[in-house]
Design an enzyme around this catalytic site. Structure first.
Site, mmCIF file in Angstrom:
data_model
loop_
_atom_site.group_PDB
_atom_site.id
_atom_site.type_symbol
_atom_site.label_atom_id
_atom_site.label_comp_id
_atom_site.label_asym_id
_atom_site.label_seq_id
_atom_site.Cartn_x
_atom_site.Cartn_y
_atom_site.Cartn_z
ATOM 1 N N HIS A 142 18.007 112.390 -54.872
ATOM 2 C CA HIS A 142 17.168 111.451 -54.129
ATOM 3 C C HIS A 142 17.294 110.037 -54.703
ATOM 4 O O HIS A 142 17.388 109.062 -53.941
ATOM 5 C CB HIS A 142 15.709 111.904 -54.169
ATOM 6 N N ASP B 197 10.393 107.744 -50.231
ATOM 7 C CA ASP B 197 11.204 108.943 -50.029
ATOM 8 C C ASP B 197 10.468 109.952 -49.141
ATOM 9 O O ASP B 197 9.232 109.938 -49.045
ATOM 10 C CB ASP B 197 11.499 109.567 -51.398
#
Length: 484
Positions: A16, A123
């Site tokens: 990520h 995110d």
């Protein structure tokens, strides 16, 4: 010309964070009016990730990108919590809020046109941070590091729950096939991501979908040509802007100083590949969390030896049961393979620990990839034109595998419904040597049509990010919306 600052908040995980850093790099390269601060959270069980964050914080990727390295919260990860991810993010919220307050204060003190802080990009797992942005009157965007297929399924599940009170956990263990409008084919319940089948976790994920709807838009690491059917039907009923800007990939790796262990390992791996014929090697790698018990490893070994193809296998030791730690390498693989497998396959195979995946997939000797179907791995394999044999493990990987094999015809199946994650209490079923061998043979021998389709998609993925390409144009829309 206004200078503008964005704060990016990635989930604590190398995949990520890497994607987020690359997105920031693309943004500031495209328009130098933008400045990005990336807030880094930590994981208490992952020393390598902590070191990675520290190295990022000390690096200079761009004068327009800086990092804010938050302290490790040792007790933040409550493994007994019903929803570990949501609980963990909530624990970090006060630190993120404090960091944002300091950023806003410092921006008012900068001379000569200080960049104005215009918003957050959070995110996909950090939806709760939208609340923090709202507290400061900042608009928020989501960075979705998986594909639009999973995003559309998440929204569909949330709509089914809110409008029809459909409980997705009822599909666990069933033979039901779900008709989801954004998919061309029915989705078997057995490939639904575990988060939709776990009664403790599904409320948190549906809340994420609700939170996404409150944002100004969703940036997705995919490209139109890959998920065209999903996007054409998905966009029809969605008022929220979606920006497919992928593939966002880190293609240049910094493995450390010359002479470091990683550099030496990579040189040895690439040197071995250099000695192999073109497209002759099957590469097996299951991501940072991918590992199997010894009985399963022996089934893989049996399949590799029997099918006879050259192989490069990233072998990881499974963590003790009931723990959440990252797999480690084996100092001596002979402790598992006591039957002479390593000696018998010494001329055709190589077992490694850590794998420089991008460099391996880019090598002309690699002809196939046995993968866990993490989204980054799928995008990398398509970029380099390497077909995949699917062996999903956790997260949304079962759905990704279904998309690759059934929806898109870009991969072959070893398994679509294998799952081994902390969200699932199902007994992990053994994948037999025969199933693995059949998948590898299909991948390496009988997939001319799939190879051709993967090659075409590889070309499309590269055109998408070039000027005039679909993702390049989508990024232009995103920048225009940011500046409006």
């Amino acid at each position: 010309m206004k200078r503008s600052e964005l704060v990016f908040i990635p989930s604590p995980g190398i995949g990520h964070v890497t994607s987020t850093v690359e997105l920031a790099r693309v943004l500031v390269d495209r328009d130098d009016r933008f400045f990005v601060t990336i807030i880094l959270m930590k994981l208490p069980f992952d020393d390598k990730f902590t070191s990675y964050c520290q190295s990022l914080a000390e690096s200079t990727i761009s004068n327009n990108i800086k990092f804010l390295d938050l302290p490790l919260l040792e007790q933040a990860l409550d493994t007994k919590a019903k929803d570990i991810v949501a609980t963990y993010m909530e624990t970090y919220k006060p630190l993120v809020k404090e960091a944002l307050a300091q950023l806003i204060e410092s921006s008012t003190l900068r001379p000569d046109q200080p960049p104005r802080l215009i918003g957050l990009l959070v995110d996909m797992f950090c939806g709760t941070m939208v609340d923090v942005g709202n507290d400061f009157g900042l608009r928020s965007y989501v960075f979705f590091t998986s594909g639009v297929g999973y995003l559309s399924l998440l929204f569909s599940m949330q709509t089914m729950k809110d409008e029809q009170n459909v409980d997705s956990t009822q599909f666990k263990g069933s033979d039901t096939e779900l008709m989801i409008s954004s998919f061309a084919k029915p989705i078997p319940a057995r490939v639904l991501p575990s988060m939709f089948l776990n009664k403790d976790v599904v409320p948190g994920f549906l809340n994420l979908a609700r939170m996404y709807r409150q944002t100004k838009g969703i940036v997705v690491n995919t490209f139109l040509e890959l998920e065209s059917h999903v996007m054409s039907s998905f966009f029809d009923g969605l008022t929220l802007p979606v920006y497919p800007v992928g593939p966002i990939l880190k293609l240049q790796r910094n493995d450390g100083d010359k002479g470091s262990d990683k550099v030496r390992e990579k040189e040895e791996i690439i040197g071995w590949l250099d000695d192999q014929p073109p497209s002759s090697v099957v590469f097996l790698c299951f991501g940072s969390m991918g590992s199997f018990d010894e009985d399963q490893l022996k089934e893989i070994a049996k399949a590799l030896e029997h099918c006879g193809h050259r192989f490069l296998w990233s072998l990881r030791r499974a963590p003790p049961k009931g723990t959440i730690v990252f797999p480690s390498g084996y100092n001596n693989p002979k402790e598992i393979f006591t039957d002479g497998f390593l000696d018998r396959t010494a001329k055709i195979g190589k077992i490694i620990g850590w794998a420089p995946q991008v460099d391996i997939l880019a090598h002309p000797a690699v002809g196939g990839f046995v993968s866990h179907c993490g989204w980054n791995s799928i995008l990398e394999s398509l970029w380099f034109g390497v077909p995949i044999a699917t062996w999903p493990i956790d997260g949304e990987q079962q759905l990704n595998a279904f998309q690759m094999v059934v929806e898109l015809g870009l991969g072959v199946e070893i398994k679509l419904d294998y799952r081994k994650d902390f969200l699932s209490d199902d007994e992990v079923k053994m994948v037999t040597a025969e199933e693995i061998e059949r998948g590898i043979k299909s991948l390496m021998e009988n997939n001319g049509e799939i190879k051709e389709k993967v090659k075409e998609m590889s070309e499309k993925s590269k055109k998408a990010v070039m000027e005039g390409g679909s993702s390049h144009s989508s990024f232009d829309r995103f920048i225009a919306d940011l500046m409006s």
